[in-house]
Design a protein around this motif. Structure first.
Motif, PDB file in Angstrom:
ATOM      1  N   ARG A 163     -26.269  74.387  46.618  1.00  0.00           N
ATOM      2  CA  ARG A 163     -26.796  73.189  46.108  1.00  0.00           C
ATOM      3  C   ARG A 163     -25.951  71.928  45.462  1.00  0.00           C
ATOM      4  O   ARG A 163     -26.249  70.899  45.891  1.00  0.00           O
ATOM      5  N   LYS A 164     -24.783  72.172  44.825  1.00  0.00           N
ATOM      6  CA  LYS A 164     -23.816  71.310  44.339  1.00  0.00           C
ATOM      7  C   LYS A 164     -23.189  70.727  45.652  1.00  0.00           C
ATOM      8  O   LYS A 164     -23.164  69.503  45.433  1.00  0.00           O
ATOM      9  N   GLU A 165     -22.768  71.560  46.561  1.00  0.00           N
ATOM     10  CA  GLU A 165     -22.223  70.967  47.772  1.00  0.00           C
ATOM     11  C   GLU A 165     -23.041  70.046  48.586  1.00  0.00           C
ATOM     12  O   GLU A 165     -22.438  68.845  49.003  1.00  0.00           O
ATOM     13  N   ARG A 166     -24.068  70.432  48.878  1.00  0.00           N
ATOM     14  CA  ARG A 166     -25.095  69.565  49.551  1.00  0.00           C
ATOM     15  C   ARG A 166     -25.417  68.270  48.558  1.00  0.00           C
ATOM     16  O   ARG A 166     -25.458  67.213  49.208  1.00  0.00           O
ATOM     17  N   PHE A 167     -25.661  68.348  47.449  1.00  0.00           N
ATOM     18  CA  PHE A 167     -25.956  67.008  46.455  1.00  0.00           C
ATOM     19  C   PHE A 167     -24.755  66.208  46.698  1.00  0.00           C
ATOM     20  O   PHE A 167     -24.817  64.849  46.642  1.00  0.00           O
ATOM     21  N   VAL A 168     -23.328  66.565  46.340  1.00  0.00           N
ATOM     22  CA  VAL A 168     -22.536  66.077  46.367  1.00  0.00           C
ATOM     23  C   VAL A 168     -22.102  65.176  47.906  1.00  0.00           C
ATOM     24  O   VAL A 168     -21.658  64.172  47.844  1.00  0.00           O
ATOM     25  N   ASP A 169     -22.533  65.874  48.716  1.00  0.00           N
ATOM     26  CA  ASP A 169     -22.154  65.330  50.298  1.00  0.00           C
ATOM     27  C   ASP A 169     -23.100  64.189  50.215  1.00  0.00           C
ATOM     28  O   ASP A 169     -22.777  63.110  50.979  1.00  0.00           O
ATOM     29  N   CYS A 170     -24.707  64.454  50.203  1.00  0.00           N
ATOM     30  CA  CYS A 170     -25.337  63.344  49.634  1.00  0.00           C
ATOM     31  C   CYS A 170     -25.162  62.130  49.066  1.00  0.00           C
ATOM     32  O   CYS A 170     -25.196  60.994  49.440  1.00  0.00           O
ATOM     33  N   PHE A 171     -24.777  62.539  47.863  1.00  0.00           N
ATOM     34  CA  PHE A 171     -24.378  61.417  46.766  1.00  0.00           C
ATOM     35  C   PHE A 171     -23.277  60.705  47.287  1.00  0.00           C
ATOM     36  O   PHE A 171     -23.211  59.586  47.307  1.00  0.00           O
ATOM     37  N   LEU A 217     -22.006  58.987  38.877  1.00  0.00           N
ATOM     38  CA  LEU A 217     -22.713  60.315  38.117  1.00  0.00           C
ATOM     39  C   LEU A 217     -22.412  60.288  36.833  1.00  0.00           C
ATOM     40  O   LEU A 217     -21.098  60.251  36.291  1.00  0.00           O
ATOM     41  N   GLU A 218     -23.101  60.808  35.739  1.00  0.00           N
ATOM     42  CA  GLU A 218     -22.984  61.062  34.469  1.00  0.00           C
ATOM     43  C   GLU A 218     -22.172  62.286  33.982  1.00  0.00           C
ATOM     44  O   GLU A 218     -21.353  62.088  33.039  1.00  0.00           O
ATOM     45  N   ASP A 219     -22.323  63.191  35.017  1.00  0.00           N
ATOM     46  CA  ASP A 219     -21.538  64.529  34.809  1.00  0.00           C
ATOM     47  C   ASP A 219     -21.038  64.921  36.053  1.00  0.00           C
ATOM     48  O   ASP A 219     -21.688  65.415  36.926  1.00  0.00           O
ATOM     49  N   THR A 220     -19.562  64.695  36.519  1.00  0.00           N
ATOM     50  CA  THR A 220     -18.988  64.762  37.622  1.00  0.00           C
ATOM     51  C   THR A 220     -18.904  66.269  37.920  1.00  0.00           C
ATOM     52  O   THR A 220     -18.807  66.949  39.179  1.00  0.00           O
ATOM     53  N   GLU A 221     -18.466  67.084  37.022  1.00  0.00           N
ATOM     54  CA  GLU A 221     -18.389  68.631  36.960  1.00  0.00           C
ATOM     55  C   GLU A 221     -19.736  69.441  37.414  1.00  0.00           C
ATOM     56  O   GLU A 221     -19.596  70.116  38.134  1.00  0.00           O
ATOM     57  N   ASP A 222     -20.813  68.891  36.589  1.00  0.00           N
ATOM     58  CA  ASP A 222     -21.977  69.570  36.924  1.00  0.00           C
ATOM     59  C   ASP A 222     -23.036  68.469  37.046  1.00  0.00           C
ATOM     60  O   ASP A 222     -23.684  68.134  36.005  1.00  0.00           O
ATOM     61  N   PHE A 278     -26.052  68.232  37.924  1.00  0.00           N
ATOM     62  CA  PHE A 278     -27.305  68.717  37.568  1.00  0.00           C
ATOM     63  C   PHE A 278     -27.774  68.605  35.974  1.00  0.00           C
ATOM     64  O   PHE A 278     -28.585  68.625  35.534  1.00  0.00           O
ATOM     65  N   ASN A 279     -26.364  68.703  35.301  1.00  0.00           N
ATOM     66  CA  ASN A 279     -26.659  68.549  33.763  1.00  0.00           C
ATOM     67  C   ASN A 279     -26.889  67.075  33.399  1.00  0.00           C
ATOM     68  O   ASN A 279     -27.130  66.618  32.022  1.00  0.00           O
ATOM     69  N   GLY A 280     -26.525  66.103  34.237  1.00  0.00           N
ATOM     70  CA  GLY A 280     -26.874  64.643  33.727  1.00  0.00           C
ATOM     71  C   GLY A 280     -27.329  63.734  35.010  1.00  0.00           C
ATOM     72  O   GLY A 280     -28.067  64.566  35.735  1.00  0.00           O
ATOM     73  N   GLY A 281     -27.684  62.553  34.868  1.00  0.00           N
ATOM     74  CA  GLY A 281     -28.296  61.779  35.721  1.00  0.00           C
ATOM     75  C   GLY A 281     -27.353  60.829  36.689  1.00  0.00           C
ATOM     76  O   GLY A 281     -26.339  61.171  36.629  1.00  0.00           O
ATOM     77  N   ILE A 282     -27.905  60.184  37.330  1.00  0.00           N
ATOM     78  CA  ILE A 282     -27.136  58.987  38.182  1.00  0.00           C
ATOM     79  C   ILE A 282     -27.427  57.662  37.615  1.00  0.00           C
ATOM     80  O   ILE A 282     -28.658  57.251  37.321  1.00  0.00           O
ATOM     81  N   LYS A 283     -26.418  57.143  37.169  1.00  0.00           N
ATOM     82  CA  LYS A 283     -26.550  55.616  36.772  1.00  0.00           C
ATOM     83  C   LYS A 283     -26.593  54.723  37.955  1.00  0.00           C
ATOM     84  O   LYS A 283     -25.533  54.669  38.913  1.00  0.00           O
ATOM     85  N   PHE A 284     -27.454  53.823  38.251  1.00  0.00           N
ATOM     86  CA  PHE A 284     -27.584  52.837  39.139  1.00  0.00           C
ATOM     87  C   PHE A 284     -27.286  51.394  38.477  1.00  0.00           C
ATOM     88  O   PHE A 284     -28.092  51.022  37.619  1.00  0.00           O
ATOM     89  N   THR A 285     -26.261  50.744  38.793  1.00  0.00           N
ATOM     90  CA  THR A 285     -26.065  49.433  38.434  1.00  0.00           C
ATOM     91  C   THR A 285     -26.008  48.394  39.510  1.00  0.00           C
ATOM     92  O   THR A 285     -25.278  48.739  40.539  1.00  0.00           O
ATOM     93  N   ALA A 286     -26.684  47.201  39.202  1.00  0.00           N
ATOM     94  CA  ALA A 286     -26.712  46.180  40.387  1.00  0.00           C
ATOM     95  C   ALA A 286     -26.304  44.902  39.661  1.00  0.00           C
ATOM     96  O   ALA A 286     -26.485  44.456  38.665  1.00  0.00           O
ATOM     97  N   MET A 287     -25.777  44.165  40.551  1.00  0.00           N
ATOM     98  CA  MET A 287     -25.376  42.815  40.285  1.00  0.00           C
ATOM     99  C   MET A 287     -25.635  41.854  41.298  1.00  0.00           C
ATOM    100  O   MET A 287     -25.347  41.692  42.220  1.00  0.00           O
ATOM    101  N   TYR A 294     -27.997  58.626  54.936  1.00  0.00           N
ATOM    102  CA  TYR A 294     -27.556  59.833  55.045  1.00  0.00           C
ATOM    103  C   TYR A 294     -28.608  60.869  55.976  1.00  0.00           C
ATOM    104  O   TYR A 294     -28.271  61.707  56.484  1.00  0.00           O
ATOM    105  N   GLN A 295     -29.784  60.611  55.883  1.00  0.00           N
ATOM    106  CA  GLN A 295     -30.754  61.258  56.642  1.00  0.00           C
ATOM    107  C   GLN A 295     -31.737  60.282  57.166  1.00  0.00           C
ATOM    108  O   GLN A 295     -32.744  60.026  56.356  1.00  0.00           O
TER     109      GLN A 295
END
Length: 283
Positions: A118-126, A158-163, A165-174, A205-206
């Protein structure tokens, strides 16, 4: 004295059914010889009177005590059988515990394998989406702040690069000609373009076979509508757009209109092919 009385007492006549048994018991008692030589001399002397009765009571109490002690100390002849049953139960329980432990280890191994995949697939997509979001947002917002204006910038973190799914994703736009802001500080139109940029980046990605956009241009001004329509027009998938703004739907290949037929009190559908009015592609 009691034993002496028992030996000297004449046999009583018994009823007919028990006469033979009584005679036998009397004959057996007549042949009983009690040896008092093992008793201490002072107790041998107490053969009659109150002293003899007290001595008899003392011996009776001692016999009762010994009888109780013997019952308490008597061995449990079924202990070995019970021990065997308990040992068998313990052995079966140990086998079941070992089997359960192996099952738990197997489930934990499978769970860790799923987590890893799951982590490998998520990191690949992210990684793919994070790499595309900046380019997509820049193209989508180009010229929205004026003619020949460069597009904005957008980043995913990513808020938590090690895991993850323990954190969220921060989306920043300018947005163009503005500074970096969190999403909740952007205007409605700026949030719409940022969300559309994220959607199109995910498609990198898809890629989907088709896409449906339902009035996503509601909060956009004329420049942003033009920018979004141009990007959708260049998208490499079929897109169905629900819009009330002519700047958007005139860029389509076909129109489908729904209107109310008041005389018949029904809804009617009109279609119009715009492909023949589109400019011919350059050779």
């Amino acid at each position: 004295e009691a034993l002496q009385d028992l030996a000297e007492a004449p046999s009583q006549q018994a009823s007919a059914p028990t006469q033979a048994g009584a005679v036998s018991a009397a004959e057996a008692a007549a042949h009983v010889a009690v040896d008092f030589a093992a008793l201490p001399e002072e107790k041998q002397a107490a053969s009659i009177g109150p002293a003899a009765r007290m001595l008899e009571e003392e011996y009776k109490a001692e016999l009762e005590r010994l009888r109780v002690e013997m019952r308490r100390l008597s061995p449990n002849l079924k202990a070995i059988e019970q021990m065997s049953g308990v040992a068998e139960t313990v052995q079966n329980a140990s086998k079941e515990a070992d089997a359960a432990r192996r099952e738990i280890e197997e489930v934990e191994r499978q769970f860790e394998q799923v987590r890893k995949e799951r982590k490998e697939r998520f990191v690949d997509c992210f990684t793919k989406v994070a790499g595309e979001i900046g380019t997509v947002y820049k193209k989508l917002t180009a010229n929205t702040a004026g003619l020949h204006a460069e597009g904005g910038s957008a980043y995913l973190d990513l808020e938590d690069t090690e895991d993850p799914f323990n954190g969220g994703i921060k989306f920043t736009a300018m947005p163009p000609a503005k500074r970096f802001r969190d999403m909740h500080l952007l205007s409605g139109g700026e949030k719409t373009l940022a969300a559309m940029a994220l959607l199109f980046a995910v498609h990198a990605y898809q890629r989907p076979p088709f896409m449906v956009l339902d009035e996503v241009d509601a909060a956009l001004d004329a420049n942003n509508v033009r920018a979004l329509a141009g990007y959708v027009e260049r998208a490499e998938c079929q897109t169905i757009v629900i819009s009330l703004k002519d700047r958007f739907f005139i860029r389509s290949e076909a129109l489908v209109g729904v209107w109310k037929n008041k005389p018949k009190e029904t809804s009617a559908v009109l279609t119009f092919d715009l492909a023949r009015y589109l400019p011919a592609p350059a050779n």
